[in-house]
Design a protein around this motif. Structure first.
Motif, PDB file in Angstrom:
ATOM      1  N   UNK A  28       0.851  -1.178   0.000  1.00  0.00           N
ATOM      2  CA  UNK A  28       0.000   0.000   0.000  1.00  0.00           C
ATOM      3  C   UNK A  28       0.894   1.238   0.000  1.00  0.00           C
ATOM      4  N   UNK A  29       0.707   2.161  -0.926  1.00  0.00           N
ATOM      5  CA  UNK A  29       1.561   3.356  -0.964  1.00  0.00           C
ATOM      6  C   UNK A  29       1.533   4.162   0.341  1.00  0.00           C
ATOM      7  N   UNK A  30       0.484   4.046   1.120  1.00  0.00           N
ATOM      8  CA  UNK A  30       0.354   4.763   2.390  1.00  0.00           C
ATOM      9  C   UNK A  30       1.404   4.327   3.402  1.00  0.00           C
ATOM     10  N   UNK A  31       1.998   3.167   3.203  1.00  0.00           N
ATOM     11  CA  UNK A  31       2.988   2.660   4.162  1.00  0.00           C
ATOM     12  C   UNK A  31       4.149   3.648   4.324  1.00  0.00           C
ATOM     13  N   UNK A  32       4.454   4.394   3.266  1.00  0.00           N
ATOM     14  CA  UNK A  32       5.529   5.400   3.357  1.00  0.00           C
ATOM     15  C   UNK A  32       5.183   6.471   4.394  1.00  0.00           C
ATOM     16  N   UNK A  33       3.928   6.902   4.408  1.00  0.00           N
ATOM     17  CA  UNK A  33       3.501   7.914   5.378  1.00  0.00           C
ATOM     18  C   UNK A  33       3.524   7.347   6.792  1.00  0.00           C
ATOM     19  N   UNK A  34       3.153   6.080   6.959  1.00  0.00           N
ATOM     20  CA  UNK A  34       3.186   5.455   8.282  1.00  0.00           C
ATOM     21  C   UNK A  34       4.621   5.336   8.787  1.00  0.00           C
ATOM     22  N   UNK A  69      -6.921 -10.804  -5.927  1.00  0.00           N
ATOM     23  CA  UNK A  69      -6.819 -12.254  -5.940  1.00  0.00           C
ATOM     24  C   UNK A  69      -5.502 -12.801  -5.427  1.00  0.00           C
ATOM     25  N   UNK A  70      -4.553 -11.916  -5.112  1.00  0.00           N
ATOM     26  CA  UNK A  70      -3.240 -12.353  -4.651  1.00  0.00           C
ATOM     27  C   UNK A  70      -3.113 -12.225  -3.136  1.00  0.00           C
ATOM     28  N   UNK A  71      -2.197 -13.024  -2.558  1.00  0.00           N
ATOM     29  CA  UNK A  71      -1.901 -12.911  -1.133  1.00  0.00           C
ATOM     30  C   UNK A  71      -0.904 -11.775  -0.915  1.00  0.00           C
ATOM     31  N   UNK A  72      -1.135 -10.995   0.141  1.00  0.00           N
ATOM     32  CA  UNK A  72      -0.295  -9.837   0.422  1.00  0.00           C
ATOM     33  C   UNK A  72       0.224  -9.896   1.848  1.00  0.00           C
ATOM     34  N   UNK A  73       1.405  -9.289   2.061  1.00  0.00           N
ATOM     35  CA  UNK A  73       2.007  -9.191   3.392  1.00  0.00           C
ATOM     36  C   UNK A  73       1.366  -8.028   4.150  1.00  0.00           C
ATOM     37  N   UNK A  74       1.323  -8.162   5.477  1.00  0.00           N
ATOM     38  CA  UNK A  74       0.741  -7.138   6.330  1.00  0.00           C
ATOM     39  C   UNK A  74       1.773  -6.712   7.374  1.00  0.00           C
ATOM     40  N   UNK A  75       1.970  -5.402   7.535  1.00  0.00           N
ATOM     41  CA  UNK A  75       2.988  -4.854   8.425  1.00  0.00           C
ATOM     42  C   UNK A  75       2.306  -4.244   9.651  1.00  0.00           C
ATOM     43  N   UNK A  76       2.832  -4.565  10.844  1.00  0.00           N
ATOM     44  CA  UNK A  76       2.308  -4.030  12.094  1.00  0.00           C
ATOM     45  C   UNK A  76       3.190  -2.887  12.586  1.00  0.00           C
ATOM     46  N   UNK A  77       2.552  -1.772  12.960  1.00  0.00           N
ATOM     47  CA  UNK A  77       3.225  -0.603  13.503  1.00  0.00           C
ATOM     48  C   UNK A  77       2.702  -0.333  14.907  1.00  0.00           C
ATOM     49  N   UNK A  78       3.546   0.309  15.746  1.00  0.00           N
ATOM     50  CA  UNK A  78       3.083   0.762  17.052  1.00  0.00           C
ATOM     51  C   UNK A  78       3.764   2.071  17.407  1.00  0.00           C
TER      52      UNK A  78
END
Length: 151
Positions: free
Chosen positions: A91-97, A121-130
């Protein structure tokens, strides 16, 4: 809402006790720019599942300011201890996070590989932030002091 298969349209909760949800509105056009929210655990003083859903593909300064205000309220108005959120890795928003974490002392906790199948239809990775309140407040104060010195 999460962009995955079977996701539903966003609906604001009936109660603000466990979930805080906000509409970001352009004051000039009175147009809905986005939705921001999170779930609250009052015992742990934690904001989880923070989300910011923009309805403007090109981004918005108004929406960015509203996000920063909600984050500030989490720590300075509601005095919560921490907040966390997930973002799809592509997700391009990850840069802002990542920029938010760098600016206020947050961290990228980890990545879950092939966590969800999205609409493509594809599997994607998910990143956790805190982000923890102590780090946020110290970094916010340092930024405000720097602004005072530049004036």
């Amino acid at each position: 809402m999460n962009g995955g298969v079977g996701c539903t349209d966003f609906q604001a909760p009936d109660s603000i006790w466990e979930c805080h949800t906000f509409a970001s509105i352009d004051p000039k056009t009175e147009e809905l720019v986005g939705t921001i929210g999170y779930e609250v655990d009052w015992v742990a003083k934690s904001a989880s599942g923070f989300f910011a859903l923009s309805y403007n593909d090109s981004g918005s300064v108004i929406f960015a300011r509203d996000i920063l205000q909600v984050v500030d309220d989490i720590f300075c108005k509601y005095h919560l201890n921490r907040m966390d959120w997930w973002c799809w890795a592509d997700n391009p928003t990850i840069k802002a996070y990542r920029k938010l974490c760098k600016r206020y002392g947050g961290r990228e906790v980890g990545t879950l590989l092939r966590k969800g199948r999205l609409l493509d239809g594809f599997l994607h990775d998910n990143v956790l932030f805190e982000l923890l309140s102590d780090n946020y407040i110290v970094n916010k104060m340092e930024r405000e002091d720097k602004k005072k010195c530049l004036k």
